[in-house]
Scaffold this motif. Structure first.
Motif, PDB file in Angstrom:
ATOM      1  N   LEU A 197      -2.527  11.799  44.914  1.00  0.00           N
ATOM      2  CA  LEU A 197      -3.988  11.627  44.871  1.00  0.00           C
ATOM      3  C   LEU A 197      -4.716  12.718  44.069  1.00  0.00           C
ATOM      4  O   LEU A 197      -5.597  12.409  43.263  1.00  0.00           O
ATOM      5  N   PRO A 198      -4.351  14.012  44.239  1.00  0.00           N
ATOM      6  CA  PRO A 198      -5.041  15.046  43.454  1.00  0.00           C
ATOM      7  C   PRO A 198      -4.947  14.838  41.934  1.00  0.00           C
ATOM      8  O   PRO A 198      -5.843  15.228  41.191  1.00  0.00           O
ATOM      9  N   GLN A 199      -3.854  14.200  41.458  1.00  0.00           N
ATOM     10  CA  GLN A 199      -3.679  13.973  40.009  1.00  0.00           C
ATOM     11  C   GLN A 199      -4.647  12.909  39.469  1.00  0.00           C
ATOM     12  O   GLN A 199      -4.981  12.922  38.297  1.00  0.00           O
ATOM     13  N   VAL A 200      -5.067  11.980  40.318  1.00  0.00           N
ATOM     14  CA  VAL A 200      -5.901  10.866  39.840  1.00  0.00           C
ATOM     15  C   VAL A 200      -7.354  10.949  40.334  1.00  0.00           C
ATOM     16  O   VAL A 200      -8.227  10.257  39.824  1.00  0.00           O
ATOM     17  N   GLN A 201      -7.585  11.826  41.301  1.00  0.00           N
ATOM     18  CA  GLN A 201      -8.905  11.908  41.935  1.00  0.00           C
ATOM     19  C   GLN A 201     -10.012  12.370  40.985  1.00  0.00           C
ATOM     20  O   GLN A 201     -11.180  12.058  41.188  1.00  0.00           O
ATOM     21  N   GLU A 202      -9.609  13.088  39.923  1.00  0.00           N
ATOM     22  CA  GLU A 202     -10.592  13.580  38.939  1.00  0.00           C
ATOM     23  C   GLU A 202     -11.408  12.430  38.332  1.00  0.00           C
ATOM     24  O   GLU A 202     -12.561  12.602  37.934  1.00  0.00           O
ATOM     25  N   TYR A 203     -10.793  11.241  38.290  1.00  0.00           N
ATOM     26  CA  TYR A 203     -11.463  10.032  37.781  1.00  0.00           C
ATOM     27  C   TYR A 203     -12.814   9.815  38.477  1.00  0.00           C
ATOM     28  O   TYR A 203     -13.785   9.365  37.858  1.00  0.00           O
ATOM     29  N   LEU A 204     -12.869  10.151  39.776  1.00  0.00           N
ATOM     30  CA  LEU A 204     -14.087   9.927  40.560  1.00  0.00           C
ATOM     31  C   LEU A 204     -15.193  10.948  40.265  1.00  0.00           C
ATOM     32  O   LEU A 204     -16.335  10.759  40.667  1.00  0.00           O
ATOM     33  N   THR A 205     -14.834  12.030  39.566  1.00  0.00           N
ATOM     34  CA  THR A 205     -15.855  13.054  39.243  1.00  0.00           C
ATOM     35  C   THR A 205     -16.621  12.697  37.973  1.00  0.00           C
ATOM     36  O   THR A 205     -17.628  13.320  37.650  1.00  0.00           O
ATOM     37  N   LEU A 206     -16.136  11.676  37.246  1.00  0.00           N
ATOM     38  CA  LEU A 206     -16.755  11.318  35.963  1.00  0.00           C
ATOM     39  C   LEU A 206     -17.876  10.300  36.208  1.00  0.00           C
ATOM     40  O   LEU A 206     -17.603   9.183  36.653  1.00  0.00           O
ATOM     41  N   PRO A 207     -19.131  10.661  35.905  1.00  0.00           N
ATOM     42  CA  PRO A 207     -20.254   9.766  36.233  1.00  0.00           C
ATOM     43  C   PRO A 207     -20.451   8.666  35.193  1.00  0.00           C
ATOM     44  O   PRO A 207     -21.404   8.677  34.413  1.00  0.00           O
ATOM     45  N   SER A 208     -19.528   7.683  35.196  1.00  0.00           N
ATOM     46  CA  SER A 208     -19.541   6.646  34.153  1.00  0.00           C
ATOM     47  C   SER A 208     -20.495   5.508  34.535  1.00  0.00           C
ATOM     48  O   SER A 208     -20.061   4.414  34.878  1.00  0.00           O
ATOM     49  N   VAL A 209     -21.795   5.805  34.484  1.00  0.00           N
ATOM     50  CA  VAL A 209     -22.821   4.841  34.914  1.00  0.00           C
ATOM     51  C   VAL A 209     -23.314   4.053  33.698  1.00  0.00           C
ATOM     52  O   VAL A 209     -24.094   4.555  32.887  1.00  0.00           O
ATOM     53  N   SER A 210     -22.842   2.812  33.571  1.00  0.00           N
ATOM     54  CA  SER A 210     -23.190   2.021  32.382  1.00  0.00           C
ATOM     55  C   SER A 210     -24.689   1.732  32.302  1.00  0.00           C
ATOM     56  O   SER A 210     -25.265   1.727  31.212  1.00  0.00           O
ATOM     57  N   ALA A 211     -25.337   1.516  33.453  1.00  0.00           N
ATOM     58  CA  ALA A 211     -26.773   1.187  33.451  1.00  0.00           C
ATOM     59  C   ALA A 211     -27.606   2.341  32.884  1.00  0.00           C
ATOM     60  O   ALA A 211     -28.693   2.131  32.348  1.00  0.00           O
ATOM     61  N   GLN A 212     -27.085   3.563  32.999  1.00  0.00           N
ATOM     62  CA  GLN A 212     -27.801   4.743  32.498  1.00  0.00           C
ATOM     63  C   GLN A 212     -27.127   5.337  31.265  1.00  0.00           C
ATOM     64  O   GLN A 212     -27.496   6.428  30.811  1.00  0.00           O
ATOM     65  N   ASN A 213     -26.122   4.638  30.754  1.00  0.00           N
ATOM     66  CA  ASN A 213     -25.382   5.050  29.566  1.00  0.00           C
ATOM     67  C   ASN A 213     -24.863   6.487  29.675  1.00  0.00           C
ATOM     68  O   ASN A 213     -24.994   7.284  28.755  1.00  0.00           O
ATOM     69  N   GLN A 214     -24.265   6.790  30.814  1.00  0.00           N
ATOM     70  CA  GLN A 214     -23.765   8.141  31.094  1.00  0.00           C
ATOM     71  C   GLN A 214     -22.248   8.168  31.158  1.00  0.00           C
ATOM     72  O   GLN A 214     -21.634   7.228  31.660  1.00  0.00           O
ATOM     73  N   GLY A 215     -21.654   9.264  30.717  1.00  0.00           N
ATOM     74  CA  GLY A 215     -20.248   9.561  31.002  1.00  0.00           C
ATOM     75  C   GLY A 215     -19.216   8.606  30.427  1.00  0.00           C
ATOM     76  O   GLY A 215     -18.039   8.670  30.789  1.00  0.00           O
ATOM     77  N   ILE A 216     -19.633   7.716  29.524  1.00  0.00           N
ATOM     78  CA  ILE A 216     -18.722   6.670  29.033  1.00  0.00           C
ATOM     79  C   ILE A 216     -17.604   7.280  28.174  1.00  0.00           C
ATOM     80  O   ILE A 216     -16.419   7.021  28.396  1.00  0.00           O
ATOM     81  N   THR A 217     -17.995   8.118  27.201  1.00  0.00           N
ATOM     82  CA  THR A 217     -17.021   8.715  26.269  1.00  0.00           C
ATOM     83  C   THR A 217     -15.978   9.559  27.015  1.00  0.00           C
ATOM     84  O   THR A 217     -14.775   9.426  26.771  1.00  0.00           O
ATOM     85  N   GLU A 218     -16.458  10.416  27.929  1.00  0.00           N
ATOM     86  CA  GLU A 218     -15.560  11.310  28.667  1.00  0.00           C
ATOM     87  C   GLU A 218     -14.579  10.515  29.530  1.00  0.00           C
ATOM     88  O   GLU A 218     -13.401  10.854  29.638  1.00  0.00           O
ATOM     89  N   THR A 219     -15.077   9.444  30.141  1.00  0.00           N
ATOM     90  CA  THR A 219     -14.236   8.644  31.026  1.00  0.00           C
ATOM     91  C   THR A 219     -13.143   7.930  30.231  1.00  0.00           C
ATOM     92  O   THR A 219     -11.977   7.902  30.639  1.00  0.00           O
ATOM     93  N   CYS A 220     -13.503   7.362  29.077  1.00  0.00           N
ATOM     94  CA  CYS A 220     -12.507   6.723  28.206  1.00  0.00           C
ATOM     95  C   CYS A 220     -11.437   7.729  27.784  1.00  0.00           C
ATOM     96  O   CYS A 220     -10.239   7.419  27.798  1.00  0.00           O
ATOM     97  N   ALA A 221     -11.863   8.919  27.408  1.00  0.00           N
ATOM     98  CA  ALA A 221     -10.924   9.953  26.965  1.00  0.00           C
ATOM     99  C   ALA A 221      -9.979  10.333  28.109  1.00  0.00           C
ATOM    100  O   ALA A 221      -8.763  10.487  27.900  1.00  0.00           O
TER     101      ALA A 221
END
Length: 447
Positions: free
Chosen positions: A14-38
């Motif tokens: 879980l610690p290896q994949v949990q970082e995914y949840l820290t990325l604020p990939s909010v499409s409605a606000q156009n946030q965090g998209i690039t970082e999350t894809c990377a």
């Protein structure tokens, strides 16, 4: 493969994949998209994927495509989305939305259930197989970043890249446990269409003394809306129900076997009125709706302001079932308004997607059910023809001709789209074991 071993592996990883949840990939606000894809590209590359690509050729947020070679000639396609709902209202979160927190056996974060937790589980299963002799079958992933804003581009991507996405079966996001702790295997999704109504009766708001001769936009709209539904909740639109396909015998049997606890549902949502149907199970699967989402007209501030509103607006949506076309439905509503004498009420189509449902008797769907019976106990497993919500399943069914099944790690208290979204760690662990069993069995049956 040992259940306890895999469940422990899921927890340890879980610690290896949990970082995914820290990325604020909010499409409605156009946030965090690039970082999350990377971040996702790096994860899949580290896991040894043969292909990891970002597709942008059809517009919108990037779509991630991933391909792994396995040890049989069978291919499983996974659908996920990396975008999440906005976290607001922030003051209702007990812990920060993008700081994953474990409390009382629950993992709390925006996206934990919808739908990052499921992808974390899938990444974990891949890691387990890579550590234990390799993948039992070929895997592909399509991960979009616009699901929470209605998936406006996914149909074009599926059409343009049908050859890349070719697979034998497809595992969707969603699924999990209902309020009676039944594990659900969901085989489709309803469609939906959103549209607006607007009517204007004067150039400006008028003094309400003129209501003796001047029409009122608010009344006009309310009467137009009321003309579309009978008091017993039948949708009074000519042709509205004509295209609906009756349920097959297998779909009817699955629908009747579903759980619906009216008292529990009443308590959950604090419903103040009687249910509007005698057969909620049938309606959840194959019922269609016409819903007013919001109304605006005139003055709604403090005190009184005696005016005749010059215009009125309404937002509506319909939940659709297989064979109903979103554009056709809105057109029928427009025609009915004209027929009812409300030709001045303008109808504006917003967005829509058609319903899709797999064949419940497909061997892969039956296999996922058999394994679930073994993992969760046969009396705790329900085959659901489709979820009551919508999702972009139809283009996948049309283009790829694969059975689609929705299985996941959420439960009735997961609060998707709401503050304190969460999954239970036990569901995550068992869900990881279940998915590993499905892939292993599917791969072994097709060497």
């Amino acid at each position: 493969m040992e259940k306890t071993t895999l469940e422990q592996f899921a927890l340890d990883h879980l610690p290896q994949v949990q970082e995914y949840l820290t990325l604020p990939s909010v499409s409605a606000q156009n946030q965090g998209i690039t970082e999350t894809c990377a971040w996702l590209q790096q994860q899949f590359t580290d896991l040894g994927a043969q292909r990891v690509e970002q597709w942008t050729d059809q517009g919108g947020n990037p779509v991630l495509f991933v391909e792994f070679q396995g040890q049989s000639d069978r291919t499983v396609l996974f659908y996920n989305h990396y975008d999440v709902q906005p976290p607001e209202p922030l003051d209702e979160w007990k812990t920060p939305a993008f700081e994953p927190t474990i409390q009382d056996g629950r993992l709390i974060a925006r996206g934990a259930c919808d739908d990052k937790g499921e992808l974390m589980c899938r990444l974990t299963v891949i890691k387990y197989f890579q550590d234990h002799g390799g993948l039992p079958c070929n895997l592909k992933f399509i991960i979009e970043g616009e699901e929470e804003i209605g998936s406006p581009h996914i149909a074009q991507y599926v059409t343009a890249h049908a050859a890349d996405l070719k697979a034998d079966v497809c595992i969707w996001e969603g699924g999990g446990k209902d309020e009676n702790e039944n594990f659900q295997i969901v085989c489709g999704a309803k469609g939906a269409v959103s549209f607006d109504l607007h009517v204007k009766t004067a150039a400006a708001d008028l003094h309400s003394s003129l209501a003796v001769y001047a029409d009122n936009a608010a009344w006009r709209l309310v009467q137009a809306l009321a003309s579309l539904k009978t008091p017993d909740n039948h949708i009074a639109v000519a042709g509205f129900y004509d295209d609906i396909r009756p349920l097959t015998a297998a779909e009817q049997a699955a629908t009747q076997a579903m759980d619906f606890d009216e008292d529990k549902v009443r308590r959950n949502y604090d419903l103040q009125q009687p249910l509007i149907t005698k057969d909620p199970k049938m309606e959840l699967v194959n019922g269609t709706t016409l819903t007013i989402n919001g109304l605006t007209a005139g003055y709604t501030g403090p005190g009184s302001k005696t005016i005749i509103p010059k215009e009125a607006h309404a937002k509506l949506d319909c939940r659709l079932v297989p064979n109903q076309d979103p554009h056709k439905i809105v057109h029928l509503i427009q025609q009915q308004l004209e027929h009812n004498g409300f030709g001045d009420v303008q109808v504006e189509y917003r967005l829509g997607e058609a319903a899709g449902r797999s064949n419940l008797e497909d061997p892969f769907i039956q296999m996922t059910k058999t394994i679930a019976d073994q993992v969760y106990g046969a009396e705790q497993v329900k085959l659901i023809p489709n979820m009551p919500g919508a999702g972009p399943i139809k283009p996948f069914l049309d283009q790829l001709h694969t059975p689609i099944v929705l299985v996941g790690v959420r439960y009735a208290g997961s609060h998707p789209h709401s503050p304190n979204e969460n999954i239970r760690l036990q569901d995550y662990q068992t869900g990881t074991y279940y998915l590993a069993r499905v892939l292993a069995t599917y791969g072994a049956s097709h060497h």
